[in-house]
Enzyme design. Structure first.
Site, PDB file in Angstrom:
ATOM      1  CE  LYS A 122      -2.984  -8.218  -4.791  1.00 12.72           C
ATOM      2  NZ  LYS A 122      -3.408  -7.234  -3.758  1.00 12.72           N
ATOM      3  CD  GLU A 164       7.833  -3.326   8.627  1.00 14.11           C
ATOM      4  OE1 GLU A 164       7.194  -4.360   8.359  1.00 14.11           O
ATOM      5  OE2 GLU A 164       8.435  -2.664   7.771  1.00 14.11           O
ATOM      6  CB  CYS A 188      10.598  -0.890   3.424  1.00 16.11           C
ATOM      7  SG  CYS A 188      11.329  -0.284   1.898  1.00 16.11           S
ATOM      8  CD  GLU A 210      -5.594  -6.108  -0.320  1.00 10.39           C
ATOM      9  OE1 GLU A 210      -4.578  -5.883  -1.001  1.00 10.39           O
ATOM     10  OE2 GLU A 210      -5.678  -7.049   0.492  1.00 10.39           O
ATOM     11  CG  PHE A 214      -0.234   0.442   2.510  1.00 12.40           C
ATOM     12  CD1 PHE A 214      -0.037   1.783   2.807  1.00 12.40           C
ATOM     13  CD2 PHE A 214       0.248  -0.498   3.416  1.00 12.40           C
ATOM     14  CE1 PHE A 214       0.619   2.180   3.968  1.00 12.40           C
ATOM     15  CE2 PHE A 214       0.905  -0.113   4.575  1.00 12.40           C
ATOM     16  CZ  PHE A 214       1.095   1.236   4.850  1.00 12.40           C
ATOM     17  CB  SER A 263       4.294  -7.738   5.585  1.00 17.07           C
ATOM     18  OG  SER A 263       3.489  -8.776   5.062  1.00 17.07           O
TER      19      SER A 263
HETATM   20  P1  NAD Z   1       1.257  -6.749   2.883  1.00 14.04           P
HETATM   21  O1  NAD Z   1       2.275  -7.816   2.950  1.00 14.04           O
HETATM   22  O2  NAD Z   1       0.114  -6.811   3.834  1.00 14.04           O
HETATM   23  O3  NAD Z   1       0.590  -6.697   1.420  1.00 14.04           O
HETATM   24  C1  NAD Z   1       1.394  -6.670   0.266  1.00 14.04           C
HETATM   25  C2  NAD Z   1       0.650  -7.356  -0.862  1.00 14.04           C
HETATM   26  O4  NAD Z   1       0.409  -8.721  -0.502  1.00 14.04           O
HETATM   27  C3  NAD Z   1      -0.704  -6.738  -1.150  1.00 14.04           C
HETATM   28  O5  NAD Z   1      -0.861  -6.616  -2.540  1.00 14.04           O
HETATM   29  C4  NAD Z   1      -1.702  -7.718  -0.543  1.00 14.04           C
HETATM   30  O6  NAD Z   1      -2.909  -7.805  -1.253  1.00 14.04           O
HETATM   31  C5  NAD Z   1      -0.971  -9.053  -0.620  1.00 14.04           C
HETATM   32  N1  NAD Z   1      -1.304  -9.960   0.486  1.00 14.04           N
HETATM   33  C6  NAD Z   1      -1.583  -9.622   1.772  1.00 14.04           C
HETATM   34  N2  NAD Z   1      -1.810 -10.738   2.508  1.00 14.04           N
HETATM   35  C7  NAD Z   1      -1.659 -11.793   1.679  1.00 14.04           C
HETATM   36  C8  NAD Z   1      -1.752 -13.209   1.854  1.00 14.04           C
HETATM   37  N3  NAD Z   1      -2.041 -13.764   3.024  1.00 14.04           N
HETATM   38  N4  NAD Z   1      -1.531 -13.999   0.781  1.00 14.04           N
HETATM   39  C9  NAD Z   1      -1.225 -13.466  -0.419  1.00 14.04           C
HETATM   40  N5  NAD Z   1      -1.144 -12.125  -0.635  1.00 14.04           N
HETATM   41  C10 NAD Z   1      -1.345 -11.296   0.389  1.00 14.04           C
HETATM   42  O7  NAD Z   1       2.040  -5.360   3.010  1.00 14.04           O
HETATM   43  P2  NAD Z   1       1.438  -3.897   3.119  1.00 14.04           P
HETATM   44  O8  NAD Z   1       0.833  -3.724   4.471  1.00 14.04           O
HETATM   45  O9  NAD Z   1       0.626  -3.577   1.928  1.00 14.04           O
HETATM   46  O10 NAD Z   1       2.782  -3.025   3.017  1.00 14.04           O
HETATM   47  C11 NAD Z   1       3.591  -2.738   4.114  1.00 14.04           C
HETATM   48  C12 NAD Z   1       4.750  -3.702   4.188  1.00 14.04           C
HETATM   49  O11 NAD Z   1       5.506  -3.662   2.987  1.00 14.04           O
HETATM   50  C13 NAD Z   1       5.747  -3.340   5.296  1.00 14.04           C
HETATM   51  O12 NAD Z   1       6.129  -4.513   5.944  1.00 14.04           O
HETATM   52  C14 NAD Z   1       6.907  -2.721   4.536  1.00 14.04           C
HETATM   53  O13 NAD Z   1       8.155  -2.807   5.192  1.00 14.04           O
HETATM   54  C15 NAD Z   1       6.889  -3.526   3.291  1.00 14.04           C
HETATM   55  N6  NAD Z   1       7.583  -2.851   2.210  1.00 14.04           N
HETATM   56  C16 NAD Z   1       8.817  -3.319   1.890  1.00 14.04           C
HETATM   57  C17 NAD Z   1       9.550  -2.687   0.908  1.00 14.04           C
HETATM   58  C18 NAD Z   1      10.931  -3.181   0.558  1.00 14.04           C
HETATM   59  O14 NAD Z   1      11.502  -2.672  -0.391  1.00 14.04           O
HETATM   60  N7  NAD Z   1      11.491  -4.130   1.272  1.00 14.04           N
HETATM   61  C19 NAD Z   1       9.010  -1.584   0.221  1.00 14.04           C
HETATM   62  C20 NAD Z   1       7.737  -1.150   0.558  1.00 14.04           C
HETATM   63  C21 NAD Z   1       7.028  -1.788   1.575  1.00 14.04           C
END
Ligand code: NAD
Length: 503
Positions: A190, A393, A298, A193, A166, A243
């Protein structure tokens, strides 16, 4: 690129808009999916619905793959200079529309306009990198033995997918798409959401830039689309940013299905501060890193490990943090759930004995945005390295200060954290800087820089539990991820008698 970003007062900035039902983007047009399930998209500025997207299913993803497969042979055969032409056009279209795009990102995500613009510009640097790809993709060739030549070229994989978080609705998709499609692949995105609207706009920009229909597709949804992407036999590679919990799931599932996968996860970044650090730039650097984007990035460093006596720096940090204005210096938290999670971390740290130097829990929201999810800059002192706020985090505007007597202890704390995205040191000593740059267990290190994002063409990616898979997501590494190497070894026999007369 020199786009001036102005700070304005809050009320003229984020106007409420209802976008209604949004479909997927397949084959260069709006595409109604078969799934009847919907997801409500909420603006964190207003705590109100601004759109509804489809929670697409496996069949909807499959439809995008079928379309992409139809166009892949033509796109892969398109001259790289023509593919790059799309990127030139895209850059200029985005530059012209940056005000509107930044507003959309801000309304959907909760960023300030300045932060949204900055992140769009950073993403556009990957477009510039893609424009330079004819220089990188010219192949290698040499005579490896008497009369024998080897050539090596990068070839596209086919249909590839990306799953994004997000917090950077334009920048993170742009980490993937320009490189993946300029190298000749067809892409299925994708988006999160929680913040899906900017990705649909991005797809429209690509079409306007001349990208053939079907090369880029956006399939909205949640878990089912992600799992289907990992399972689909015609998707050759999956990139994920989000994440650590989900990064591990996606990496395991995609690789179990024989796919190439690169999954960037969460972070817990440390900033080490030593007494010889420059007071003013260190205080400002600590604040910008921990509170910028309301801590929802991140690269945010959420732990300051302060070695020995650095109180003048902390005093200035506290003063600056108290002057940090909601809606101007930082935006909202993305959702009600995230808001409650962050407050729980602060409450828990307080109960465990942390000193609260700056408390953002009861900050007054900006006028007209009273229903938004606001948490102000929060600084916790005398935090124990074993407490959850120091280890996990938080992904919010919360900085934990840990005190140590020696640099060695500070390095130990940084090294023991399972993540490894970034680390920073603030010092005027070359020796201290060198020690941290050689011993921190993180992929991206900052010397007197709290957010050490490598600019293009240097690649972006962490280590340890912050990344699963080989290589980085941008730069040369990104090219390697999205392509296969074709090696051709040739020996030409002596000319026959019939041909010899021509020599
Ligand atoms: P998230 O992991 O909840 O969601 C990321 C994506 O995964 C979304 O598109 C979501 O729809 C999908 N998703 C969520 N749960 C899922 C599941 N159980 N099975 C399959 N797909 C699933 O992350 P978020 O809350 O959207 O973003 C924040 C996180 O992203 C933080 O942990 C942040 O550190 C990380 N992030 C990392 C970087 C990096 O470069 N390492 C960059 C940006 C954000």
């Amino acid at each position: 690129m020199n786009l001036k970003i102005e700070r304005k007062s809050m009320s003229e900035l984020i106007t409420f808009k209802q976008y209604g039902k949004q479909q997927n983007w397949v084959d260069g047009k709006v595409y109604g999916p078969s799934s009847e399930k919907n997801i409500s998209v909420i603006s964190p500025y207003y705590d109100k619905e601004i759109a509804v997207i489809s929670d697409s299913n496996a069949e909807d993803l499959n439809q995008a793959v079928i379309n992409a497969k139809n166009v892949f042979p033509d796109w892969a055969a398109t001259n790289i200079r023509d593919r790059v032409e799309v990127m030139y056009n895209l850059k200029s279209i985005m530059k012209n529309d940056i005000e509107q795009l930044a507003h959309l990102v801000a309304l959907d995500n909760g960023k300030t306009i300045a932060d949204a613009k900055g992140s769009i510009l950073r993403g556009m640097e990957v477009i510039e990198f893609a424009i330079s790809l004819p220089n990188l993709l010219k192949g290698d060739s040499s005579n490896v033995s008497q009369g024998i030549t080897c050539t090596m070229t990068n070839e596209p994989l086919g249909i590839v997918g990306g799953i994004t978080p997000f917090n950077f609705p334009i920048m993170v998709p742009l980490w993937m798409i320009p490189t993946a499609i300029t190298t000749g692949n067809c892409f299925i995105l994708k988006p999160s959401e929680q913040t899906p609207l900017a990705a649909l706009k991005l797809a429209e920009y690509f079409k306007e830039a001349g990208l053939p229909d079907g090369v880029l597709n956006v399939v909205n949804g949640s878990r089912e689309v992600v799992e289907s992407m990992c399972d689909h036999p015609d998707i050759k590679a999956v990139a994920f940013v989000g994440s650590t919990k989900v990064a591990k799931i996606v990496y395991a599932r995609a690789t179990a299905n024989g796919k190439r996968a690169l999954c960037l996860g969460g972070a817990k970044n440390h900033m080490i501060v030593v007494p010889d650090a420059d007071q003013d730039s260190t205080a400002k650097g600590l604040l910008a890193s921990s509170m910028g984007s309301a801590g929802q990035r991140c690269m945010a460093a959420s732990v300051a490990v302060c070695v020995s006596e650095v109180d003048p720096i902390i005093d200035q940090l506290v003063e600056e943090a108290k002057g940090f204005k909601l809606g101007i210096d930082m935006g909202t938290i993305v959702s009600k759930d995230a808001y409650n999670r962050i407050l729980n971390y602060i409450n828990e740290a307080e109960e465990m004995g942390a000193t609260i130097l700056v408390d953002g829990r009861n900050e007054t929201p900006p006028k007209e945005y009273e229903n938004g999810y606001w948490i102000g800059a929060t600084i916790l002192d005398h935090v124990n390295p074993d407490w959850p706020c120091a280890k996990e985090e938080i992904f919010g505007p919360v900085l934990s200060i840990i005190r140590t007597d020696t640099l060695e202890d500070a390095i130990k704390i940084e090294n023991e954290n399972p993540y490894g995205n970034a680390a920073a040191v603030f010092t005027t000593s070359g020796q201290v800087a060198k020690t941290i740059s050689e011993t921190a267990s993180a992929g991206m290190i900052g010397i007197n820089i709290g957010v050490p994002v490598p600019r293009e063409p240097y690649s972006f990616g962490g280590w340890n539990e912050s990344k699963f898979g080989h290589g980085d997501i941008t730069g040369r590494s990104g090219v390697d991820f999205w392509t296969n190497l074709r090696k051709v070894t040739s020996r030409w026999p002596e000319s026959t008698e019939a041909w010899k007369k021509y020599f």
